[in-house]
Design a protein around this motif. Structure first.
Motif, PDB file in Angstrom:
ATOM      1  N   MET A  32       8.114  -5.089  10.970  1.00 19.15           N
ATOM      2  CA  MET A  32       7.675  -4.367   9.785  1.00 19.15           C
ATOM      3  C   MET A  32       7.950  -2.895  10.063  1.00 19.15           C
ATOM      4  SD  MET A  32       4.080  -6.393   9.394  1.00 19.15           S
ATOM      5  CE  MET A  32       3.523  -5.477   7.975  1.00 19.15           C
ATOM      6  N   GLY A  33       8.424  -2.204   9.066  1.00 25.22           N
ATOM      7  CA  GLY A  33       8.704  -0.780   9.236  1.00 25.22           C
ATOM      8  C   GLY A  33      10.052  -0.434   8.673  1.00 25.22           C
ATOM      9  N   PRO A  34      10.505   0.719   8.900  1.00 29.62           N
ATOM     10  CA  PRO A  34      10.111   1.658   9.947  1.00 29.62           C
ATOM     11  C   PRO A  34       8.912   2.515   9.541  1.00 29.62           C
ATOM     12  CG  PRO A  34      11.961   2.566   8.755  1.00 29.62           C
ATOM     13  CD  PRO A  34      11.686   1.198   8.176  1.00 29.62           C
ATOM     14  N   TYR A  35       8.220   3.009  10.555  1.00 31.29           N
ATOM     15  CA  TYR A  35       7.105   3.931  10.412  1.00 31.29           C
ATOM     16  C   TYR A  35       7.455   5.195  11.181  1.00 31.29           C
ATOM     17  CZ  TYR A  35       4.704  -0.219   8.802  1.00 31.29           C
ATOM     18  OH  TYR A  35       4.364  -1.350   8.110  1.00 31.29           O
ATOM     19  N   SER A  36       6.827   6.303  10.788  1.00 35.86           N
ATOM     20  CA  SER A  36       7.168   7.578  11.425  1.00 35.86           C
ATOM     21  C   SER A  36       6.382   7.843  12.704  1.00 35.86           C
ATOM     22  CB  SER A  36       6.958   8.728  10.441  1.00 35.86           C
ATOM     23  OG  SER A  36       5.615   8.748   9.997  1.00 35.86           O
ATOM     24  N   SER A  37       5.364   7.012  12.983  1.00 33.92           N
ATOM     25  CA  SER A  37       4.628   7.197  14.233  1.00 33.92           C
ATOM     26  C   SER A  37       4.246   5.842  14.814  1.00 33.92           C
ATOM     27  CB  SER A  37       3.356   8.028  14.004  1.00 33.92           C
ATOM     28  OG  SER A  37       2.389   7.264  13.310  1.00 33.92           O
ATOM     29  N   SER A  38       3.970   5.854  16.085  1.00 36.60           N
ATOM     30  CA  SER A  38       3.530   4.650  16.770  1.00 36.60           C
ATOM     31  C   SER A  38       2.191   4.171  16.197  1.00 36.60           C
ATOM     32  CB  SER A  38       3.406   4.948  18.271  1.00 36.60           C
ATOM     33  OG  SER A  38       2.928   3.827  18.954  1.00 36.60           O
ATOM     34  N   ALA A  39       1.298   5.101  15.887  1.00 36.27           N
ATOM     35  CA  ALA A  39      -0.014   4.750  15.329  1.00 36.27           C
ATOM     36  C   ALA A  39       0.126   4.060  13.980  1.00 36.27           C
ATOM     37  CB  ALA A  39      -0.881   5.995  15.205  1.00 36.27           C
ATOM     38  N   GLU A  40       1.022   4.556  13.129  1.00 36.27           N
ATOM     39  CA  GLU A  40       1.259   3.908  11.833  1.00 36.27           C
ATOM     40  C   GLU A  40       1.764   2.484  12.032  1.00 36.27           C
ATOM     41  OE1 GLU A  40       3.381   5.868   8.594  1.00 36.27           O
ATOM     42  OE2 GLU A  40       3.162   7.726   9.729  1.00 36.27           O
ATOM     43  N   ALA A  41       2.692   2.309  12.939  1.00 37.80           N
ATOM     44  CA  ALA A  41       3.234   0.977  13.206  1.00 37.80           C
ATOM     45  C   ALA A  41       2.142   0.046  13.733  1.00 37.80           C
ATOM     46  CB  ALA A  41       4.395   1.060  14.187  1.00 37.80           C
ATOM     47  N   ALA A  42       1.281   0.556  14.605  1.00 34.20           N
ATOM     48  CA  ALA A  42       0.212  -0.256  15.180  1.00 34.20           C
ATOM     49  C   ALA A  42      -0.779  -0.710  14.119  1.00 34.20           C
ATOM     50  CB  ALA A  42      -0.507   0.518  16.277  1.00 34.20           C
ATOM     51  N   ASN A  43      -0.905   0.041  13.033  1.00 33.60           N
ATOM     52  CA  ASN A  43      -1.832  -0.299  11.953  1.00 33.60           C
ATOM     53  C   ASN A  43      -1.154  -1.020  10.796  1.00 33.60           C
ATOM     54  OD1 ASN A  43      -4.262   0.738  13.047  1.00 33.60           O
ATOM     55  ND2 ASN A  43      -3.492   2.799  12.662  1.00 33.60           N
ATOM     56  N   ALA A  44       0.056  -1.472  10.981  1.00 35.09           N
ATOM     57  CA  ALA A  44       0.818  -2.099   9.895  1.00 35.09           C
ATOM     58  C   ALA A  44       0.093  -3.286   9.281  1.00 35.09           C
ATOM     59  CB  ALA A  44       2.193  -2.525  10.401  1.00 35.09           C
ATOM     60  N   LEU A  45      -0.467  -4.159  10.089  1.00 30.01           N
ATOM     61  CA  LEU A  45      -1.127  -5.346   9.548  1.00 30.01           C
ATOM     62  C   LEU A  45      -2.383  -4.984   8.769  1.00 30.01           C
ATOM     63  CD1 LEU A  45      -0.655  -7.869  12.475  1.00 30.01           C
ATOM     64  CD2 LEU A  45       0.672  -7.666  10.363  1.00 30.01           C
ATOM     65  N   GLU A  46      -3.094  -3.960   9.182  1.00 34.56           N
ATOM     66  CA  GLU A  46      -4.276  -3.506   8.438  1.00 34.56           C
ATOM     67  C   GLU A  46      -3.862  -2.952   7.078  1.00 34.56           C
ATOM     68  OE1 GLU A  46      -8.108  -2.636   7.222  1.00 34.56           O
ATOM     69  OE2 GLU A  46      -7.353  -4.022   8.720  1.00 34.56           O
ATOM     70  N   HIS A  47      -2.773  -2.209   7.038  1.00 38.14           N
ATOM     71  CA  HIS A  47      -2.272  -1.693   5.760  1.00 38.14           C
ATOM     72  C   HIS A  47      -1.885  -2.838   4.827  1.00 38.14           C
ATOM     73  CE1 HIS A  47      -2.384   2.494   6.860  1.00 38.14           C
ATOM     74  NE2 HIS A  47      -1.688   2.239   7.976  1.00 38.14           N
ATOM     75  N   VAL A  48      -1.260  -3.856   5.369  1.00 40.88           N
ATOM     76  CA  VAL A  48      -0.881  -5.023   4.568  1.00 40.88           C
ATOM     77  C   VAL A  48      -2.134  -5.710   4.030  1.00 40.88           C
ATOM     78  CG1 VAL A  48       0.132  -7.336   4.691  1.00 40.88           C
ATOM     79  CG2 VAL A  48       1.333  -5.394   5.691  1.00 40.88           C
ATOM     80  N   ARG A  49      -3.140  -5.877   4.879  1.00 40.47           N
ATOM     81  CA  ARG A  49      -4.386  -6.523   4.445  1.00 40.47           C
ATOM     82  C   ARG A  49      -5.028  -5.742   3.302  1.00 40.47           C
ATOM     83  NH1 ARG A  49      -9.404  -5.904   4.483  1.00 40.47           N
ATOM     84  NH2 ARG A  49      -9.397  -4.054   5.777  1.00 40.47           N
ATOM     85  N   GLN A  50      -5.105  -4.421   3.434  1.00 42.28           N
ATOM     86  CA  GLN A  50      -5.698  -3.586   2.395  1.00 42.28           C
ATOM     87  C   GLN A  50      -4.903  -3.666   1.097  1.00 42.28           C
ATOM     88  OE1 GLN A  50      -5.910   0.295   4.179  1.00 42.28           O
ATOM     89  NE2 GLN A  50      -7.681  -0.242   5.438  1.00 42.28           N
ATOM     90  N   ARG A  51      -3.587  -3.622   1.204  1.00 43.47           N
ATOM     91  CA  ARG A  51      -2.733  -3.718   0.009  1.00 43.47           C
ATOM     92  C   ARG A  51      -2.912  -5.060  -0.680  1.00 43.47           C
ATOM     93  NH1 ARG A  51       2.051  -1.304   2.302  1.00 43.47           N
ATOM     94  NH2 ARG A  51       2.468  -3.389   3.013  1.00 43.47           N
ATOM     95  N   ASN A  52      -2.954  -6.130   0.107  1.00 47.01           N
ATOM     96  CA  ASN A  52      -3.129  -7.460  -0.470  1.00 47.01           C
ATOM     97  C   ASN A  52      -4.465  -7.588  -1.187  1.00 47.01           C
ATOM     98  OD1 ASN A  52      -0.633  -8.311   0.362  1.00 47.01           O
ATOM     99  ND2 ASN A  52      -1.386  -9.429   2.149  1.00 47.01           N
ATOM    100  N   GLU A  53      -5.523  -7.042  -0.610  1.00 45.94           N
ATOM    101  CA  GLU A  53      -6.831  -7.072  -1.264  1.00 45.94           C
ATOM    102  C   GLU A  53      -6.787  -6.329  -2.591  1.00 45.94           C
ATOM    103  OE1 GLU A  53      -9.886  -5.638   1.330  1.00 45.94           O
ATOM    104  OE2 GLU A  53      -9.832  -7.435   2.586  1.00 45.94           O
ATOM    105  N   ALA A  54      -6.150  -5.164  -2.601  1.00 45.82           N
ATOM    106  CA  ALA A  54      -6.050  -4.385  -3.836  1.00 45.82           C
ATOM    107  C   ALA A  54      -5.238  -5.134  -4.884  1.00 45.82           C
ATOM    108  CB  ALA A  54      -5.426  -3.018  -3.549  1.00 45.82           C
ATOM    109  N   TRP A  55      -4.142  -5.735  -4.480  1.00 45.46           N
ATOM    110  CA  TRP A  55      -3.320  -6.494  -5.426  1.00 45.46           C
ATOM    111  C   TRP A  55      -4.056  -7.717  -5.951  1.00 45.46           C
ATOM    112  CZ3 TRP A  55       1.703  -6.363  -2.082  1.00 45.46           C
ATOM    113  CH2 TRP A  55       2.292  -5.102  -2.188  1.00 45.46           C
ATOM    114  N   ASP A  56      -4.799  -8.419  -5.073  1.00 46.81           N
ATOM    115  CA  ASP A  56      -5.580  -9.574  -5.503  1.00 46.81           C
ATOM    116  C   ASP A  56      -6.637  -9.157  -6.524  1.00 46.81           C
ATOM    117  OD1 ASP A  56      -4.096 -11.239  -3.870  1.00 46.81           O
ATOM    118  OD2 ASP A  56      -5.654 -11.392  -2.305  1.00 46.81           O
ATOM    119  N   ALA A  57      -7.302  -8.031  -6.274  1.00 49.21           N
ATOM    120  CA  ALA A  57      -8.305  -7.532  -7.208  1.00 49.21           C
ATOM    121  C   ALA A  57      -7.661  -7.174  -8.550  1.00 49.21           C
ATOM    122  CB  ALA A  57      -9.027  -6.321  -6.616  1.00 49.21           C
TER     123      ALA A  57
END
Length: 67
Positions: A32-57
């Motif tokens: 998944m990516g690219p991301y501009s920082s290692s921290a962003e990449a490490a949080n990729a799955l959390e971002h996906v989870r949040q996006r999916n929750e918002a889309w489901d709502a």
């Protein structure tokens, strides 16, 4: 790294469950990516989870369902 003027790029590898750089990135189907920082990449799955929750709502709102 390419000479396109971009900074370093980071990826989240779903196969190895780790951050990877352009120097050691797995094939595209695993990252998944690219991301501009290692921290962003490490949080990729959390971002996906949040996006999916918002889309489901939003889907539920459109369907007239309570969430």
């Amino acid at each position: 790294m390419s000479d396109s003027g971009r900074g370093a790029q980071y990826f989240w590898c779903t196969r190895h469950h780790r951050v990877e750089t352009e120097a050691d990135v797995c094939p595209a189907r695993y990252v998944m990516g690219p991301y501009s920082s290692s921290a962003e990449a490490a949080n990729a799955l959390e971002h996906v989870r949040q996006r999916n929750e918002a889309w489901d709502a939003e889907d539920a709102r459109w369907a007239g369902e309570e969430r």
